[in-house]
Design a protein around this motif. Structure first.
Motif, PDB file in Angstrom:
ATOM      1  N   LYS A 164       0.908  -1.292  -0.025  1.00  0.00           N
ATOM      2  CA  LYS A 164      -0.281   0.006  -0.070  1.00  0.00           C
ATOM      3  C   LYS A 164       0.683   1.188  -0.007  1.00  0.00           C
ATOM      4  O   LYS A 164       0.477   2.469  -0.332  1.00  0.00           O
ATOM      5  N   THR A 165       2.105   1.037   0.041  1.00  0.00           N
ATOM      6  CA  THR A 165       2.917   2.243   0.165  1.00  0.00           C
ATOM      7  C   THR A 165       3.928   2.458  -1.172  1.00  0.00           C
ATOM      8  O   THR A 165       3.860   3.391  -1.630  1.00  0.00           O
ATOM      9  N   LEU A 166       4.336   1.048  -1.556  1.00  0.00           N
ATOM     10  CA  LEU A 166       5.079   1.226  -2.874  1.00  0.00           C
ATOM     11  C   LEU A 166       4.509   0.064  -3.626  1.00  0.00           C
ATOM     12  O   LEU A 166       3.864  -0.729  -3.521  1.00  0.00           O
ATOM     13  N   SER A 167       4.573   0.659  -5.068  1.00  0.00           N
ATOM     14  CA  SER A 167       4.217  -0.233  -6.289  1.00  0.00           C
ATOM     15  C   SER A 167       5.240  -1.190  -6.628  1.00  0.00           C
ATOM     16  O   SER A 167       6.342  -1.018  -6.293  1.00  0.00           O
ATOM     17  N   PRO A 168       4.852  -2.195  -7.388  1.00  0.00           N
ATOM     18  CA  PRO A 168       5.699  -2.910  -7.907  1.00  0.00           C
ATOM     19  C   PRO A 168       6.916  -2.528  -8.789  1.00  0.00           C
ATOM     20  O   PRO A 168       7.870  -3.046  -9.087  1.00  0.00           O
ATOM     21  N   TYR A 169       6.550  -1.484  -9.336  1.00  0.00           N
ATOM     22  CA  TYR A 169       7.503  -0.417 -10.197  1.00  0.00           C
ATOM     23  C   TYR A 169       8.562   0.206  -9.395  1.00  0.00           C
ATOM     24  O   TYR A 169       9.793   0.447  -9.792  1.00  0.00           O
ATOM     25  N   GLN A 170       8.202   0.240  -8.145  1.00  0.00           N
ATOM     26  CA  GLN A 170       9.316   0.908  -7.330  1.00  0.00           C
ATOM     27  C   GLN A 170      10.005  -0.295  -6.707  1.00  0.00           C
ATOM     28  O   GLN A 170      11.188  -0.361  -6.340  1.00  0.00           O
ATOM     29  N   LEU A 171       9.352  -1.329  -5.986  1.00  0.00           N
ATOM     30  CA  LEU A 171       9.862  -2.610  -5.431  1.00  0.00           C
ATOM     31  C   LEU A 171      10.765  -3.430  -6.551  1.00  0.00           C
ATOM     32  O   LEU A 171      11.693  -3.753  -5.770  1.00  0.00           O
ATOM     33  N   ASN A 172      10.305  -3.497  -7.579  1.00  0.00           N
ATOM     34  CA  ASN A 172      10.881  -4.539  -8.551  1.00  0.00           C
ATOM     35  C   ASN A 172      11.153  -3.845  -9.997  1.00  0.00           C
ATOM     36  O   ASN A 172      10.108  -4.182 -10.855  1.00  0.00           O
ATOM     37  N   PRO A 173      11.956  -2.698 -10.338  1.00  0.00           N
ATOM     38  CA  PRO A 173      12.045  -1.869 -11.619  1.00  0.00           C
ATOM     39  C   PRO A 173      12.407  -2.865 -12.465  1.00  0.00           C
ATOM     40  O   PRO A 173      12.076  -2.513 -13.597  1.00  0.00           O
ATOM     41  N   LEU A 174      13.179  -4.181 -12.198  1.00  0.00           N
ATOM     42  CA  LEU A 174      13.392  -4.623 -13.415  1.00  0.00           C
ATOM     43  C   LEU A 174      12.459  -5.589 -13.706  1.00  0.00           C
ATOM     44  O   LEU A 174      12.623  -6.399 -14.734  1.00  0.00           O
ATOM     45  N   ALA A 175      11.494  -5.841 -13.240  1.00  0.00           N
ATOM     46  CA  ALA A 175      10.337  -6.822 -13.553  1.00  0.00           C
ATOM     47  C   ALA A 175      10.695  -8.024 -13.395  1.00  0.00           C
ATOM     48  O   ALA A 175      10.231  -8.852 -14.153  1.00  0.00           O
ATOM     49  N   TYR A 176      11.749  -8.556 -12.527  1.00  0.00           N
ATOM     50  CA  TYR A 176      12.189  -9.787 -12.528  1.00  0.00           C
ATOM     51  C   TYR A 176      10.808 -10.800 -12.094  1.00  0.00           C
ATOM     52  O   TYR A 176      10.344 -10.444 -10.824  1.00  0.00           O
ATOM     53  N   ASN A 177      10.583 -11.846 -12.538  1.00  0.00           N
ATOM     54  CA  ASN A 177       9.533 -12.839 -12.067  1.00  0.00           C
ATOM     55  C   ASN A 177      10.086 -14.120 -12.242  1.00  0.00           C
ATOM     56  O   ASN A 177      10.102 -14.673 -13.387  1.00  0.00           O
ATOM     57  N   PRO A 178      10.400 -14.781 -11.299  1.00  0.00           N
ATOM     58  CA  PRO A 178      11.141 -16.195 -11.296  1.00  0.00           C
ATOM     59  C   PRO A 178      10.124 -17.240 -11.708  1.00  0.00           C
ATOM     60  O   PRO A 178      10.369 -18.215 -12.157  1.00  0.00           O
ATOM     61  N   LEU A 179       8.789 -16.895 -11.570  1.00  0.00           N
ATOM     62  CA  LEU A 179       7.590 -17.928 -12.143  1.00  0.00           C
ATOM     63  C   LEU A 179       7.962 -17.878 -13.614  1.00  0.00           C
ATOM     64  O   LEU A 179       7.744 -19.028 -14.068  1.00  0.00           O
ATOM     65  N   ARG A 180       8.301 -16.838 -14.594  1.00  0.00           N
ATOM     66  CA  ARG A 180       8.682 -17.285 -15.722  1.00  0.00           C
ATOM     67  C   ARG A 180       9.462 -18.196 -16.159  1.00  0.00           C
ATOM     68  O   ARG A 180       9.445 -18.939 -17.230  1.00  0.00           O
ATOM     69  N   GLU A 181      10.686 -18.020 -15.218  1.00  0.00           N
ATOM     70  CA  GLU A 181      11.831 -18.902 -15.468  1.00  0.00           C
ATOM     71  C   GLU A 181      11.167 -20.342 -15.198  1.00  0.00           C
ATOM     72  O   GLU A 181      11.776 -21.349 -16.122  1.00  0.00           O
ATOM     73  N   LEU A 182      10.240 -20.392 -14.389  1.00  0.00           N
ATOM     74  CA  LEU A 182       9.923 -22.039 -13.839  1.00  0.00           C
ATOM     75  C   LEU A 182       9.008 -22.568 -15.177  1.00  0.00           C
ATOM     76  O   LEU A 182       8.823 -23.698 -15.506  1.00  0.00           O
ATOM     77  N   ILE A 183       8.195 -21.635 -15.748  1.00  0.00           N
ATOM     78  CA  ILE A 183       7.195 -21.964 -16.765  1.00  0.00           C
ATOM     79  C   ILE A 183       8.027 -22.669 -18.148  1.00  0.00           C
ATOM     80  O   ILE A 183       7.862 -23.632 -18.561  1.00  0.00           O
ATOM     81  N   GLU A 184       9.035 -21.800 -18.224  1.00  0.00           N
ATOM     82  CA  GLU A 184       9.960 -21.760 -19.527  1.00  0.00           C
ATOM     83  C   GLU A 184      10.712 -23.347 -19.308  1.00  0.00           C
ATOM     84  O   GLU A 184      11.002 -23.963 -20.366  1.00  0.00           O
ATOM     85  N   ARG A 185      10.956 -23.712 -17.985  1.00  0.00           N
ATOM     86  CA  ARG A 185      11.727 -24.874 -17.868  1.00  0.00           C
ATOM     87  C   ARG A 185      10.858 -26.031 -17.840  1.00  0.00           C
ATOM     88  O   ARG A 185      11.127 -27.033 -18.467  1.00  0.00           O
ATOM     89  N   LEU A 186       9.608 -26.037 -17.579  1.00  0.00           N
ATOM     90  CA  LEU A 186       8.540 -27.254 -17.555  1.00  0.00           C
ATOM     91  C   LEU A 186       8.047 -27.161 -18.804  1.00  0.00           C
ATOM     92  O   LEU A 186       7.445 -28.423 -19.138  1.00  0.00           O
ATOM     93  N   VAL A 187       7.745 -26.071 -19.607  1.00  0.00           N
ATOM     94  CA  VAL A 187       6.815 -26.480 -20.868  1.00  0.00           C
ATOM     95  C   VAL A 187       7.468 -25.995 -22.081  1.00  0.00           C
ATOM     96  O   VAL A 187       8.128 -25.060 -22.359  1.00  0.00           O
ATOM     97  N   ASP A 188       7.408 -27.096 -22.862  1.00  0.00           N
ATOM     98  CA  ASP A 188       7.898 -26.896 -24.459  1.00  0.00           C
ATOM     99  C   ASP A 188       6.626 -26.325 -25.230  1.00  0.00           C
ATOM    100  O   ASP A 188       5.684 -27.327 -25.364  1.00  0.00           O
ATOM    101  N   PHE A 189       6.729 -24.932 -25.372  1.00  0.00           N
ATOM    102  CA  PHE A 189       5.419 -24.641 -26.041  1.00  0.00           C
ATOM    103  C   PHE A 189       4.998 -25.368 -27.412  1.00  0.00           C
ATOM    104  O   PHE A 189       3.869 -25.270 -27.700  1.00  0.00           O
ATOM    105  N   GLU A 190       6.033 -25.341 -28.115  1.00  0.00           N
ATOM    106  CA  GLU A 190       5.962 -25.892 -29.510  1.00  0.00           C
ATOM    107  C   GLU A 190       5.253 -27.327 -29.486  1.00  0.00           C
ATOM    108  O   GLU A 190       4.255 -27.625 -30.054  1.00  0.00           O
ATOM    109  N   ARG A 191       5.841 -28.202 -28.562  1.00  0.00           N
ATOM    110  CA  ARG A 191       5.348 -29.502 -28.302  1.00  0.00           C
ATOM    111  C   ARG A 191       3.679 -29.419 -27.883  1.00  0.00           C
ATOM    112  O   ARG A 191       3.034 -30.516 -27.915  1.00  0.00           O
ATOM    113  N   MET A 192       3.595 -28.566 -26.881  1.00  0.00           N
ATOM    114  CA  MET A 192       2.190 -28.521 -26.183  1.00  0.00           C
ATOM    115  C   MET A 192       1.354 -28.062 -27.279  1.00  0.00           C
ATOM    116  O   MET A 192       0.252 -28.604 -27.142  1.00  0.00           O
TER     117      MET A 192
END
Length: 390
Positions: A164-192
């Motif tokens: 309520k004090t800080l936005s994610p643009y202040q807390l995480n200015p580089l927009a790093y999201n480890p969830l994306r790395e997890l998805i890319e590791r588990l899912v072969d999108f072409e094969r899917m």
């Protein structure tokens, strides 16, 4: 004594098929003889095996979002895959439901039900690992003090103060999201995309406030990231020049696209957000918790109500078009963990502690097992939930 020579053409006589039976049966007998003489590895599967595979019932899964509470849905899917009576034609998912849906589709494309179960396990282990590094993760004492209900946990107060004090643009200015790395590791999108499952993934367009449904051909890592994008924690996700937030605001999950986009009329809704509250909340935190549940259940309730209205119109007009046939044959099924989720409160959806995730997984398996025992034989024949009459 001289041994009688065997007549030519009889060297490959199959054992166990008497000569007179082959003569009586003619071509059928000779076919039986050839079948008996083949090595086991090259024989056709027994009829019972063929029938068993052919009679697997197709279903479409509608998977609600709910953060860490989506581990309950993981347990439901795992038990359904283990049961073996059903084949998943499609999945519609939002937020955590989108994660479960895309990993399920990837696993089925790569190695069937066994691979899908393995990948879903890896997904939730990965989510728990990411949660270990969250500044808002629960302390060791929180489960002892609150029994996993994090509404009054210290980590929840810290989360509310910071977001309520800080936005994610202040807390995480580089927009790093480890969830994306997890998805890319588990899912072969072409094969899917080349796999057997259809996908309907919901996200909310930040500019228009409308839902967008991404199909399997459009799904990639940023789509799943957008579907699970909480505005207080993550920067909006850009896709093709548009920005998106969590799909739970507008579709949780989307039902109507599956009605028109799937061959099967059997849709299994897995709901993790409690729809009913027996008591009137009287504290500020209780009121906010109830508001959150109403907000995230509202899109699902709207779609079910819309389907009921559409069915009434079709019955009144006696239509015989494709939509009329789809609506007339629609069969809904419902698996929910309302009594399991209600005591957890809403803040525990941000608690990715492995102990809670595993607990919900076990509860999901048990709930799905009970549903299979009571209603499994009725799938493909009739609805097992009276949602459209509610």
């Amino acid at each position: 004594m001289h041994k009688k020579r065997r007549p030519k053409g009889r060297k490959n006589k199959a054992p166990g098929i008497p000569a007179f039976l082959r003569r009586v049966l003619g071509p059928i007998g000779r076919s039986m003889a050839r079948r008996r003489s083949r090595p086991a590895a090259f024989r056709r599967p027994a009829r019972s095996m063929v029938v068993r595979f052919a009679t697997r019932k197709p279903v479409a899964l509608a998977l609600q979002g709910g953060g860490a509470h989506g581990a309950f849905t993981w347990g439901v899917i795992d038990r359904i895959l283990e049961d073996g009576r059903f084949v998943c034609e499609a999945a519609s998912g939002t937020s955590a439901g989108a994660l479960n849906a895309v990993v399920l589709a990837a696993g089925l494309a790569e190695g069937g039900a066994a691979k899908a179960r393995e990948k879903l396990h890896e997904l939730w282990q990965g989510i728990a690992h990411i949660g270990n590094y969250s500044p808002f993760s629960s302390s060791l004492l929180d489960p002892l003090a609150t029994a996993w209900n994090a509404d009054w946990a210290a980590s929840t107060f810290l989360y509310e103060f910071v977001t309520k004090t800080l936005s994610p643009y202040q807390l995480n200015p580089l927009a790093y999201n480890p969830l994306r790395e997890l998805i890319e590791r588990l899912v072969d999108f072409e094969r899917m995309r080349a796999g057997p499952m259809k996908l309907f993934i919901a996200a909310t367009n930040l500019h228009s406030g409308r839902q967008r449904i991404f199909t399997a051909e459009e799904v990639r890592a940023e789509v799943i990231q957008a579907s699970a994008c909480l505005p207080s924690l993550n920067q909006a996700v850009e896709i093709e020049g548009e920005y998106y937030w969590d799909g739970g605001f507008t579709a949780n999950p989307a039902i109507l696209p599956m009605v028109m986009g799937c061959d099967t009329p059997d849709i299994v809704i897995v709901q993790v957000t409690p729809a009913h509250e027996p008591d009137v909340p009287v504290t500020a935190r209780g009121i906010q918790s109830r508001l959150n549940r109403i907000m995230f259940n509202a899109p699902l309730h709207r779609e079910i109500q819309a389907l009921a209205w559409m069915q009434d119109i079709v019955r009144a007009d006696g239509g015989d078009g494709r939509l009329s046939r789809k609506l007339g044959g629609l069969r809904l099924h419902h698996i929910d963990g309302e009594d399991i989720m209600r005591p957890l409160g809403t803040a525990s959806a941000l608690n990715a502690d492995w102990a809670l995730i595993h607990h919900l997984f076990v509860q999901g398996r048990e709930r799905a097992g009970g549903w299979l025992e009571r209603h499994g034989k009725r799938v493909g024949l009739s609805s097992t939930a009276a949602l459209l009459q509610a």
